[in-house]
Design an enzyme around this catalytic site. Structure first.
Site, mmCIF file in Angstrom:
data_model
loop_
_atom_site.group_PDB
_atom_site.id
_atom_site.type_symbol
_atom_site.label_atom_id
_atom_site.label_comp_id
_atom_site.label_asym_id
_atom_site.label_seq_id
_atom_site.Cartn_x
_atom_site.Cartn_y
_atom_site.Cartn_z
ATOM 1 N N TYR A 312 0.995 -7.073 -1.716
ATOM 2 C CA TYR A 312 -0.345 -7.384 -2.225
ATOM 3 C C TYR A 312 -0.455 -7.028 -3.696
ATOM 4 C CZ TYR A 312 -0.996 -2.334 -1.689
ATOM 5 O OH TYR A 312 -0.840 -0.993 -1.769
ATOM 6 N N GLY A 326 0.397 6.003 -2.935
ATOM 7 C CA GLY A 326 -0.455 4.818 -2.852
ATOM 8 C C GLY A 326 -1.713 5.005 -2.037
ATOM 9 N N HIS A 330 -11.214 4.077 -1.531
ATOM 10 C CA HIS A 330 -11.689 3.052 -2.473
ATOM 11 C C HIS A 330 -12.581 2.032 -1.764
ATOM 12 C CE1 HIS A 330 -9.063 -0.281 -1.121
ATOM 13 N NE2 HIS A 330 -8.098 0.630 -0.995
ATOM 14 N N CYS A 348 -4.610 3.276 2.626
ATOM 15 C CA CYS A 348 -5.772 3.842 1.959
ATOM 16 C C CYS A 348 -6.914 4.072 2.946
ATOM 17 C CB CYS A 348 -6.245 2.909 0.837
ATOM 18 S SG CYS A 348 -5.092 2.793 -0.548
ATOM 19 N N ASN A 350 -10.498 2.944 3.435
ATOM 20 C CA ASN A 350 -11.415 1.888 2.994
ATOM 21 C C ASN A 350 -12.864 2.260 3.286
ATOM 22 O OD1 ASN A 350 -9.447 -1.150 3.695
ATOM 23 N ND2 ASN A 350 -9.148 0.527 2.243
#
Length: 403
Positions: A312, A326, A330, A348, A350
């Site tokens: 991505y 990473g 966010h 991550c 989200n």
């Protein structure tokens, strides 16, 4: 008795009297009696003895070596230290603790590397007779000088999970010597210990997170310290920082929630989507490292090509980095429908744009995000700068070179 007989008797008496007088006065050639005979005598005072701690001609002397002067049988007078040009250095003289016969001379500044110095000391005995001792020595000439980097930066405020980190240019051969010159003090005392997370990097943390609202100071007194293998400390450094409020959030990958605590009080619970089965978020205490209002996330930064399956490249807002593998908290408006119910991210955490902005504004470097119940493994050295709190305390303390 006739006149003639009387004259003979008188002459004999006069002669006898003269003999007696002569015996009492003695001859002019005889020595007079000694009036001091039998009185005590005073021995001369023993000379003072002055000893210098550095032998004359000593070489490769660390510039921080104490310059000691020991006196027996007298009192110490002047002590001077001069360089090769004869210029005297400013310094002070203090008695060594527990030993009044020895004094330590300390320069106002630092002795230089690779320089010749001469120490001269005088002392006087009880009769004021002076003795002098002199020694000329040369300080070591390093092959390499090293000044490590330190984090946090001086004057900053950080969260309760931020360790002190000292970074060296190359692996440190004598880690014990270096560690013994790294002094940490805090307004609220802790049980903190150093751990060599790598041969060129050492971290300091307590057994639990730092106490909130604490002032911390690191004195890295490394000038004159032998790092080993020809490397010596270039200078001393001192940094002070503040630990702010206790911000500890819990990201529950099974419950799909991010619970935010401020000073132990729950202030927010956000729906969240953590890493998917293919890309699970790592468990363990993560530490906020930095924040970006806008950032382009690219899978190629951790080895997955953008055009590869799962690759991505996308722009995101309000990204708060919590590891260097990473992982961020966010904004992910594309996964709002999954937040609170499924884990679909690349690792991550989200949140909706609104919730991500709130967390972005709330968080500071050093805050803690504890990830629990993920199917992924636990943070390790492979995950970047700060995985300190994932190391058990017994293992952490074993990582000290002084343990």
């Amino acid at each position: 008795m006739g006149p003639q007989q009387a004259r003979r008797i008188a002459a004999l008496l006069i002669a006898a009297l003269l003999a007696v007088l002569a015996a009492c006065s003695g001859s002019s050639s005889e020595a007079a009696p000694d009036d001091t005979a039998g009185s005590p005598t005073t021995a001369p005072a023993a000379p003072a003895v002055v000893t210098l701690s550095l032998a004359d001609g000593a070489a490769d002397v660390p510039p921080t070596t104490p310059l000691e002067v020991t006196v027996t049988g007298g009192e110490l007078g002047d002590v001077t230290v001069a360089d090769a040009t004869g210029a005297e250095l400013a310094g002070s003289l203090e008695p060594r603790a527990g030993d009044p016969s020895t004094a330590v001379w300390t320069p106002e500044g630092e002795l230089d590397y690779g320089t010749s110095y001469t120490v001269t000391a005088t002392a006087a005995n009880a009769a004021a007779d002076e003795r002098t001792a002199t020694s000329t020595f040369t300080t070591v000439t390093p092959e390499t000088l090293s000044t490590p980097g330190i984090g946090p930066l001086d004057g900053t405020t950080v969260g309760v999970g931020m360790p002190i980190r000292v970074f060296f240019d190359e692996p440190v051969a004598d880690q014990a010597a270096v560690e013994s010159h790294l002094l940490v003090t805090s307004s609220t005392p802790t049980d903190g210990v150093w751990n060599w997370v790598r041969d060129d990097e050492v971290h300091f943390r307590p057994s639990t997170y730092w106490p909130a609202d604490t002032q911390v100071t690191l004195e890295a007194d490394l000038y004159g310290v032998d790092f080993g293998e020809g490397v010596w400390g270039e200078k001393d450094r001192t940094i002070s920082f503040s630990v702010g409020e206790q911000h500890v959030s819990v990201a529950d990958a099974a419950a799909h929630t991010l619970s935010v605590y401020d000073s132990g009080q729950l202030v927010q619970t956000f729906p969240m989507s953590a890493g998917s089965t293919e890309n699970p978020t790592h468990n363990g205490p993560h530490v906020v490292l930095e924040k970006f209002a806008d950032i382009t996330m690219d899978s190629s930064t951790f080895g997955l090509a953008v055009d590869a399956p799962g690759g991505y490249r996308t722009d995101v807002e309000y990204a708060t980095r919590i590891s260097n593998n990473g992982e961020f908290v966010h904004a992910a408006p594309w996964s709002v429908a999954d937040q609170g119910s499924r884990n679909v991210s690349h690792g991550c955490l989200n949140l909706s744009t609104e919730n991500a902005k709130w967390f972005y504004d709330f968080a500071r470097p050093g805050d803690v995000v504890e990830v629990v119940n993920s199917i992924g493994g636990t943070l390790t050295a492979a995950d970047g700068d700060i995985y300190d709190w994932a190391i058990p305390w017994e293992q952490w303390t074993a990582g000290s070179a002084l343990s």
